[in-house]
Design a protein around this motif. Structure first.
Motif, PDB file in Angstrom:
ATOM      1  N   MET A   1      39.363 -10.333  46.607  1.00  0.00           N
ATOM      2  CA  MET A   1      39.166  -8.895  46.754  1.00  0.00           C
ATOM      3  C   MET A   1      38.635  -8.284  45.460  1.00  0.00           C
ATOM      4  O   MET A   1      37.696  -7.514  45.441  1.00  0.00           O
ATOM      5  N   ASP A   2      39.240  -8.667  44.307  1.00  0.00           N
ATOM      6  CA  ASP A   2      38.771  -8.115  43.042  1.00  0.00           C
ATOM      7  C   ASP A   2      37.343  -8.545  42.758  1.00  0.00           C
ATOM      8  O   ASP A   2      36.537  -7.770  42.253  1.00  0.00           O
ATOM      9  N   ARG A   3      37.023  -9.813  43.098  1.00  0.00           N
ATOM     10  CA  ARG A   3      35.659 -10.289  42.869  1.00  0.00           C
ATOM     11  C   ARG A   3      34.651  -9.480  43.675  1.00  0.00           C
ATOM     12  O   ARG A   3      33.598  -9.099  43.190  1.00  0.00           O
ATOM     13  N   LEU A   4      34.979  -9.186  44.930  1.00  0.00           N
ATOM     14  CA  LEU A   4      34.075  -8.444  45.803  1.00  0.00           C
ATOM     15  C   LEU A   4      33.889  -7.031  45.301  1.00  0.00           C
ATOM     16  O   LEU A   4      32.788  -6.503  45.258  1.00  0.00           O
ATOM     17  N   ARG A   5      34.978  -6.393  44.884  1.00  0.00           N
ATOM     18  CA  ARG A   5      34.860  -5.022  44.384  1.00  0.00           C
ATOM     19  C   ARG A   5      34.016  -4.980  43.123  1.00  0.00           C
ATOM     20  O   ARG A   5      33.219  -4.085  42.915  1.00  0.00           O
ATOM     21  N   HIS A   6      34.188  -5.974  42.252  1.00  0.00           N
ATOM     22  CA  HIS A   6      33.377  -6.000  41.036  1.00  0.00           C
ATOM     23  C   HIS A   6      31.900  -6.110  41.365  1.00  0.00           C
ATOM     24  O   HIS A   6      31.055  -5.447  40.757  1.00  0.00           O
ATOM     25  N   SER A   7      31.581  -6.897  42.380  1.00  0.00           N
ATOM     26  CA  SER A   7      30.190  -7.031  42.792  1.00  0.00           C
ATOM     27  C   SER A   7      29.648  -5.706  43.289  1.00  0.00           C
ATOM     28  O   SER A   7      28.515  -5.323  42.982  1.00  0.00           O
ATOM     29  N   ARG A 173      26.746   3.895  48.161  1.00  0.00           N
ATOM     30  CA  ARG A 173      27.814   3.563  49.088  1.00  0.00           C
ATOM     31  C   ARG A 173      29.142   4.139  48.600  1.00  0.00           C
ATOM     32  O   ARG A 173      29.316   4.406  47.402  1.00  0.00           O
ATOM     33  N   PRO A 174      30.101   4.298  49.502  1.00  0.00           N
ATOM     34  CA  PRO A 174      31.422   4.762  49.081  1.00  0.00           C
ATOM     35  C   PRO A 174      32.073   3.777  48.104  1.00  0.00           C
ATOM     36  O   PRO A 174      31.889   2.565  48.197  1.00  0.00           O
ATOM     37  N   ASP A 175      32.847   4.331  47.186  1.00  0.00           N
ATOM     38  CA  ASP A 175      33.614   3.558  46.217  1.00  0.00           C
ATOM     39  C   ASP A 175      35.039   3.424  46.753  1.00  0.00           C
ATOM     40  O   ASP A 175      35.700   4.427  47.041  1.00  0.00           O
ATOM     41  N   LEU A 176      35.530   2.193  46.865  1.00  0.00           N
ATOM     42  CA  LEU A 176      36.836   1.957  47.469  1.00  0.00           C
ATOM     43  C   LEU A 176      37.993   2.416  46.595  1.00  0.00           C
ATOM     44  O   LEU A 176      39.097   2.609  47.107  1.00  0.00           O
ATOM     45  N   GLU A 177      37.767   2.616  45.307  1.00  0.00           N
ATOM     46  CA  GLU A 177      38.889   2.803  44.392  1.00  0.00           C
ATOM     47  C   GLU A 177      38.977   4.174  43.748  1.00  0.00           C
ATOM     48  O   GLU A 177      40.069   4.608  43.390  1.00  0.00           O
ATOM     49  N   HIS A 178      37.892   4.870  43.558  1.00  0.00           N
ATOM     50  CA  HIS A 178      37.901   6.062  42.717  1.00  0.00           C
ATOM     51  C   HIS A 178      37.546   7.316  43.500  1.00  0.00           C
ATOM     52  O   HIS A 178      36.513   7.370  44.177  1.00  0.00           O
ATOM     53  N   PRO A 202      38.475   7.703  48.470  1.00  0.00           N
ATOM     54  CA  PRO A 202      39.076   6.412  48.814  1.00  0.00           C
ATOM     55  C   PRO A 202      40.173   6.599  49.856  1.00  0.00           C
ATOM     56  O   PRO A 202      40.867   7.624  49.874  1.00  0.00           O
ATOM     57  N   LEU A 203      40.338   5.591  50.709  1.00  0.00           N
ATOM     58  CA  LEU A 203      41.353   5.629  51.759  1.00  0.00           C
ATOM     59  C   LEU A 203      42.219   4.380  51.641  1.00  0.00           C
ATOM     60  O   LEU A 203      42.055   3.406  52.373  1.00  0.00           O
ATOM     61  N   GLY A 204      43.113   4.401  50.669  1.00  0.00           N
ATOM     62  CA  GLY A 204      44.088   3.324  50.551  1.00  0.00           C
ATOM     63  C   GLY A 204      43.600   2.066  49.884  1.00  0.00           C
ATOM     64  O   GLY A 204      44.250   1.029  49.986  1.00  0.00           O
ATOM     65  N   GLY A 205      42.448   2.089  49.236  1.00  0.00           N
ATOM     66  CA  GLY A 205      41.952   0.913  48.536  1.00  0.00           C
ATOM     67  C   GLY A 205      41.187  -0.064  49.396  1.00  0.00           C
ATOM     68  O   GLY A 205      40.574  -0.997  48.881  1.00  0.00           O
ATOM     69  N   PHE A 245      30.668   5.592  55.441  1.00  0.00           N
ATOM     70  CA  PHE A 245      32.006   5.026  55.566  1.00  0.00           C
ATOM     71  C   PHE A 245      31.940   3.544  55.254  1.00  0.00           C
ATOM     72  O   PHE A 245      31.049   2.825  55.730  1.00  0.00           O
ATOM     73  N   LEU A 246      32.880   3.068  54.421  1.00  0.00           N
ATOM     74  CA  LEU A 246      32.961   1.653  54.068  1.00  0.00           C
ATOM     75  C   LEU A 246      34.371   1.158  54.306  1.00  0.00           C
ATOM     76  O   LEU A 246      35.340   1.786  53.852  1.00  0.00           O
ATOM     77  N   TYR A 247      34.476   0.037  55.015  1.00  0.00           N
ATOM     78  CA  TYR A 247      35.775  -0.577  55.322  1.00  0.00           C
ATOM     79  C   TYR A 247      35.725  -2.028  54.889  1.00  0.00           C
ATOM     80  O   TYR A 247      34.912  -2.809  55.390  1.00  0.00           O
ATOM     81  N   GLN A 248      36.576  -2.413  53.916  1.00  0.00           N
ATOM     82  CA  GLN A 248      36.630  -3.769  53.400  1.00  0.00           C
ATOM     83  C   GLN A 248      38.080  -4.171  53.191  1.00  0.00           C
ATOM     84  O   GLN A 248      38.608  -4.070  52.075  1.00  0.00           O
TER      85      GLN A 248
END
Length: 888
Positions: A1-7, A173-178, A202-205, A245-248
């Motif tokens: 998950m961290d690797r994907l977010r960094h990308s 694209r939406p940012d999952l964290e900020h 963000p919606l829950g990370g 909207f982004l869902y991961q």
């Protein structure tokens, strides 16, 4: 998950060279503010990420020629909301706007056919989704990550109509964290006022929403030299909004969805007919009052407007979704999109441009020879398009020696289109209408592409695509023709005055078979009018005929006064109504590519490729229900390219240097030709129409080089240049410039062999210098872009002499293109853009000054040439302003 977010976060960096991490001091939306590394300490360039091969990859690892311009860099250079100005940054790219259609040419290849039967020659996309009708495409240019321009045919992976290449707008694209966003206001010359915003939630990370919108108002760069009651074409009034909207939830599943809407108002897209100013013929019947001036000696933005006020009402909305899942050995991805275009425009009518000494004082009681502004001849446009795309792709996962992808693509478009050109105060002719309630286009393809690693340094690439296309159309097209003249040829019909509205899709009937009586034809013409103009006379004149009665006679001062001969003579009649239009075409073709990559070192790749691409074929109009419409086949290009991509360190400074050489074999090339559509009583041609035909073949070759280098003191230098040579190898067409109305409108033939392709400059290049400096209260960055484009032709005629012939095809007389009013060479020009920005220490406030086309050059980017027409569509005039952005 961290690797994907960094990308994903890495993709937010500006992709032109190392861009925003160094030169855009603004922090990422909502992210913790960090100070960019000082240039002297930085040791690498950021990767430029592109999706040319339908996957994210470093541009330095792509075996081909492409460029990516970040949204931040484009904004800083004043390109925001003027997408076509990106051509100043990309050598070989030519973009123009005709009636809202964004025409894209790359290395001299593209298409100017904007009708319902036409297709773009360079494929436009948004987030990888194909856009069939690029009307309002510039209105999507906000909250943008980057714009990718892929040069050369992309037939296997980009597919439909990527003959010249493709242009892809990638939104943020939406940012999952900020949590975060920005608000921006802007003001500039020509009463420019604009605002833009974005909000990331963000919606829950594991999910996030992003909202964005913009609004812009701007006065036209054109000036009204005619009726003072009218506003010139080109006034902008645009607004739009977008939600993403982004869902991961994990490393395997990713769902992205987006919906957007844009609205364009104002006074429509401007063009300037320079024929009357440029014509200097020795024949007194051709242009007796024209001065024969060169375009360089004219102010092309001084237009003599009259009659109807230009208006634009366009709504463009769409939705798209991307779902991907990593099953382990295979990754499955499904993409779908829907696009809806509702475009309506009334052209701002004019009598050409103002030239020195031209008398445009209004006609009146004391000035009977003055200019007649009470003329409402103009054109009305309506385009409705609903298109959908579906694509399913399967690809390999992991880092194996064989990386592959394959899938299926389907496209469907339904259109309803209307065009009406009216001749107010007509004598024997009152207009031309093309209304098509049913137009359909479909494309289905299967494709596969792969890269095989022979060893640590050598890779082989290959791909194939099989495409099936179909088009069909039903409707009407042709002339509204009335024979209602007054004595001495005075005008006798008013049509299109204030308040006029065409019926288009609201017509009760589109079947004209068997409508031959005067009553039938009169009734059909009246059904084409949804609302009569306040001073129109057509209802009074032919309304009785539609009911089986006689013609009504109107005698008014604005149509000749006492010169009308009432009652009309018995030969007065309704001459013609539009013909039945139908047609269909079906084509199948293959595209393929093959190539090799070889790594001389970890930082230096050589490559060679052969690739093909096609642009859709179609069919032409017909003017006889018993004649099957003539079809034209898809155009095709086979492209050969070799290149080198190298990352280096010069004097301890990082940089890249890329160079490529290419050759295109361009076959089945479509040129517009003239065909006979009617005969007179002696069996001689009496009417002509433009058609599309596969009568050309061309060769294009060139060398392109790009260098990016970071220097000390926070400087970066980007140099990009293209040397191009194009030649039409064969193609003979009817010369639309040479219509001889004294001989029934016959034209001469012209051999185009040896001519250059339109819009293909022999040299284009730019130099871009940037710098960032850290200050005690923040950071200062600036950039200067100098672009040069050498001279080019606007049409395939290349300033060749015009020859006039008689009905037998015998030469009557000849004159130069300039004397006939058709000069079509645009001289070379330098364009300067600049921007400077100041960012506060905490990264929240940013202030920018920008300027584009600072030398204020008037450059013709497109021309429509025909009998008494030489309409130029120009670049955007000088623009400058101030922008303030707050990020949170």
């Amino acid at each position: 998950m961290d690797r994907l977010r960094h990308s994903r976060l890495r993709l937010a960096l500006t992709p032109l060279a190392f861009a925003s991490m160094v030169f855009s001091a603004a922090a990422q939306d909502g992210a913790t503010t960090t100070t960019p590394p000082a240039a002297d300490e930085a040791s690498t360039l950021d990767a430029v990420i592109v999706t040319v091969e339908r996957r994210e990859q470093d541009l330095q690892k792509y075996a081909g020629t492409a460029q990516a311009i970040s949204g931040d860099d484009a904004r800083a250079l004043g390109i925001n909301n003027e997408l076509r100005n990106i051509q100043t940054v990309v050598p070989g790219l030519s973009m123009s706007n005709q009636e809202g259609n964004l025409e894209i040419f790359i290395r001299g290849v593209g298409s100017a056919n904007n009708t319902e039967l036409g297709d773009p020659g360079a494929a436009p996309h948004i987030n990888g989704a194909y856009i069939a009708r690029p009307r309002g495409l510039g209105g999507m240019f906000y909250d943008v990550e980057r714009v990718e321009i892929n040069k050369g045919p992309q037939g296997t992976l980009r597919g439909r109509n990527a003959l010249a290449g493709s242009l892809n707008i990638v939104t943020k694209r939406p940012d999952l964290e900020h949590f975060g966003g920005y608000a921006q206001v802007e003001a500039g010359n020509r009463d420019h006022r604009a605002g833009e915003f974005a909000l990331n939630l963000p919606l829950g990370g594991w999910a996030a929403l992003r909202f964005a919108g913009y609004s812009v108002e701007k006065d036209s760069s054109f000036r009204n030299a005619g009726d003072p009651r009218l506003d010139p074409a080109g006034i902008q009034d645009e607004k739009g909004g977008r939600v993403s909207f982004l869902y991961q939830p994990d490393d395997k599943l990713s769902v992205f969805a987006m919906a957007d809407m844009g609205k364009e108002g104002g006074t429509g897209y401007p063009g300037a007919n320079i024929w009357s100013a440029a014509c200097g013929s020795a024949d007194p019947d051709t242009c007796p009052d024209s001065p024969g001036l060169a375009p360089e000696d004219l102010d092309l933005r001084n237009v003599v407007y009259r009659g109807a006020q230009g208006t634009l009402d366009s709504t463009n909305w769409g939705a798209m979704a991307n779902v991907s899942y990593d099953f382990g050995p295979i990754v499955a991805e499904y993409n779908t999109s829907y696009r809806d275009v509702d475009y309506r425009q009334t052209n701002a009518a004019s009598e050409g441009i103002l030239w020195p000494g031209r008398d445009v004082s209004p006609r009146g009681p004391g000035n009977p020879d003055g200019f007649d502004y009470d003329n409402f001849s103009t054109q009305y446009w309506e385009t409705l398009s609903q298109s959908t795309t579906h694509e399913l792709r399967l690809s390999s996962s992991g880092d194996g020696r064989f990386q592959w992808t394959g899938g299926a693509f389907h496209f469907n478009e339904d259109q309803q289109v209307g065009y009406l050109s009216l001749s107010d105060k007509g004598t024997w002719f009152s207009g031309t209408e093309f209304t098509m309630p049913r137009v359909n286009g479909r494309s289905t393809a299967l494709f596969a592409d792969g890269t095989f690693e022979l060893n640590d340094r050598t890779r082989l690439k290959a791909g194939v695509r099989r495409t099936r296309e179909a088009k069909s159309r039903y409707g009407i097209g042709g002339n509204w023709a009335l024979g209602l003249p007054g004595q001495g040829g005075d005008f006798a019909t008013r049509l299109g005055t204030e308040g006029f509205r065409p019926a288009f899709m609201k017509r009760p009937n589109f079947d004209v078979t068997g409508l031959t009586s005067q009553a039938d034809m009169a009734r059909f013409l009246l059904q084409g009018i949804l609302q009569h103009g306040q001073r129109d006379t057509i209802a009074e004149q032919i309304g009785g005929v539609a009911n089986g009665g006689d013609f009504g006679c109107v005698d008014r001062p604005d149509i000749g006064g006492d010169t009308i001969d009432c009652p009309y003579q018995p030969w007065v009649q309704v001459n013609a109504i539009p013909s039945q239009q139908f047609g269909e075409s079906r084509f199948q073709f293959n595209d393929w590519r093959a190539g090799v990559e070889f790594d001389l070192s970890d930082d230096h790749m050589l490559y060679g490729t052969v690739s093909t691409g096609h642009k859709s074929g179609g069919f032409n109009d017909t003017f006889d229900v018993n004649v099957i419409p003539e079809t034209f086949s898809p155009e095709s290009i086979k492209a050969y390219e070799i290149g080198s991509k190298m990352s280096h360190r010069w004097f301890g400074r990082p940089g890249t240097f890329n160079v490529s050489a290419f050759y295109y074999d361009y076959t089945d090339q479509v040129f517009q030709d003239l065909t006979v559509i009617s005969l007179n009583n002696d069996g001689e041609p009496a009417g002509y129409s433009l058609v599309n035909r596969n009568i050309g073949r061309s060769a294009i070759y060139g060398i392109e080089a790009e260098s990016v280098t970071r220097f000390g003191g926070g400087f970066m230098l980007h140099v990009n240049a293209l040397a191009l040579d194009s030649e039409i190898k064969e193609g003979t067409v009817g010369d639309a410039r040479s219509q001889n109305y004294a001989a029934g409108g016959v034209t001469s033939l012209i051999d185009l062999t040896g001519n250059e392709l339109p819009l293909a400059s022999r040299f284009t290049g730019n130099v871009r210098l940037q710098q960032m400096t850290e200050l005690s209260f923040g950071s200062l960055d600036w950039q200067l872009l100098a672009s040069y484009r050498s001279a080019y032709y606007l049409t395939q005629y290349n300033n060749r002499d015009v020859a006039y012939v008689d009905q037998a095809g015998e030469f009557v007389r000849g004159e130069s293109a300039a004397e006939a009013g058709f000069p079509d060479r645009q001289r070379g020009e330098v364009t300067l853009n600049a921007g400077i920005g100041l960012t506060s220490l905490d990264g929240r406030w940013r202030y920018e000054l920008y300027g584009s086309n600072l030398l204020d050059n008037d450059v013709s980017q497109k021309a429509i040439v025909g009998s008494r027409l030489n309409i130029r569509f120009l670049n955007d005039a000088r623009a400058y302003g101030l922008r303030v952005r707050y990020q949170f």
